[in-house]
Design a protein around this motif. Structure first.
Motif, PDB file in Angstrom:
ATOM      1  N   UNK A 124       0.866  -1.186   0.000  1.00 18.12           N
ATOM      2  CA  UNK A 124       0.000   0.000   0.000  1.00 18.12           C
ATOM      3  C   UNK A 124       0.897   1.229   0.000  1.00 18.12           C
ATOM      4  N   UNK A 125       0.630   2.139  -0.947  1.00 19.95           N
ATOM      5  CA  UNK A 125       1.378   3.378  -1.079  1.00 19.95           C
ATOM      6  C   UNK A 125       0.399   4.540  -0.942  1.00 19.95           C
ATOM      7  N   UNK A 156     -12.718   7.945   7.150  1.00 21.26           N
ATOM      8  CA  UNK A 156     -12.467   6.807   8.041  1.00 21.26           C
ATOM      9  C   UNK A 156     -11.545   5.777   7.375  1.00 21.26           C
ATOM     10  N   UNK A 157     -11.764   5.545   6.096  1.00 17.20           N
ATOM     11  CA  UNK A 157     -10.925   4.613   5.348  1.00 17.20           C
ATOM     12  C   UNK A 157      -9.513   5.179   5.169  1.00 17.20           C
ATOM     13  N   UNK A 187      -3.579   4.966   6.954  1.00 12.83           N
ATOM     14  CA  UNK A 187      -2.403   5.538   7.612  1.00 12.83           C
ATOM     15  C   UNK A 187      -1.810   4.568   8.638  1.00 12.83           C
ATOM     16  N   UNK A 188      -2.653   3.725   9.217  1.00 14.77           N
ATOM     17  CA  UNK A 188      -2.209   2.780  10.249  1.00 14.77           C
ATOM     18  C   UNK A 188      -1.830   1.413   9.688  1.00 14.77           C
ATOM     19  N   UNK A 189      -2.126   1.154   8.433  1.00 16.51           N
ATOM     20  CA  UNK A 189      -1.940  -0.172   7.840  1.00 16.51           C
ATOM     21  C   UNK A 189      -0.468  -0.480   7.567  1.00 16.51           C
ATOM     22  N   UNK A 190      -0.162  -1.768   7.540  1.00 20.18           N
ATOM     23  CA  UNK A 190       1.175  -2.228   7.173  1.00 20.18           C
ATOM     24  C   UNK A 190       1.452  -1.854   5.720  1.00 20.18           C
TER      25      UNK A 190
END
Length: 181
Positions: free
Chosen positions: A73-74, A105-106, A111-114
């Protein structure tokens, strides 16, 4: 990672498939050995799947590696340089989603995702649906492409959540047996 500021794209051999709307773009491309892309400023939420080969990506100077069977994810606003395997071709698919389509919200969850995860079957299937839409579908397919782009982003986040719980996708045989029961 070498600096390639004088060229944005090098050693791309062919684009295989694509589908797009004004908000979402699905693409499939092969780079020959030693290909690279960047530097560039990421404009979208972009999900990349390595089908074959590998890539090293400098994201705001931090190194990230994706090998075959992984997805990344970029995020918008990040500076990126993609350097593909020097010894073999690298095949990857991607989905780029405009920030204006992504609910707050998505966006916060992203921002918190690996940054890199193993490719899940669910994610791979959604990418394939997005890539399989015919170019002749025209504007009738735009709402579907937008919905699939958001679904791909949600599937990535779902995979990230499942990683935290250390669970895996059910094997096909188990899923078929459960369906039969």
């Amino acid at each position: 990672m070498p600096s390639h500021s004088h060229r944005v794209v090098e050693n791309i051999s062919k684009r295989l498939r694509s589908a797009s709307s004004a908000q979402v773009f699905f693409g499939d491309v092969v780079y020959t050995a030693g290909g690279h892309f960047g530097p560039r400023l990421q404009q979208d939420y972009q999900l990349v799947v390595m089908v074959e080969g590998r890539v090293e990506v400098a994201v705001d100077g931090e190194k990230r590696e994706l090998a075959a069977g992984q997805m990344g994810l970029f995020l918008p606003g990040m500076s990126e340089v993609f350097v593909f395997d020097e010894n073999r071709k690298s095949h990857h698919t991607w989905c780029a989603i405009r920030p204006s389509l992504v609910p707050a919200e998505l966006a916060e969850a992203c921002q918190r995702a690996a940054g890199v995860l193993p490719l899940s079957r669910r994610f791979d299937q959604l990418m394939e649906v997005g890539l399989s839409l015919p170019l002749t579908a025209g504007t009738q397919a735009h709402a579907l492409i937008d919905a699939l782009g958001l679904a791909v982003l949600q599937a990535y986040l779902f995979t990230d959540t499942r990683q935290e719980r250390r669970t895996t996708d059910e094997p096909d045989a188990l899923r078929l047996a459960l369906a039969w029961l």
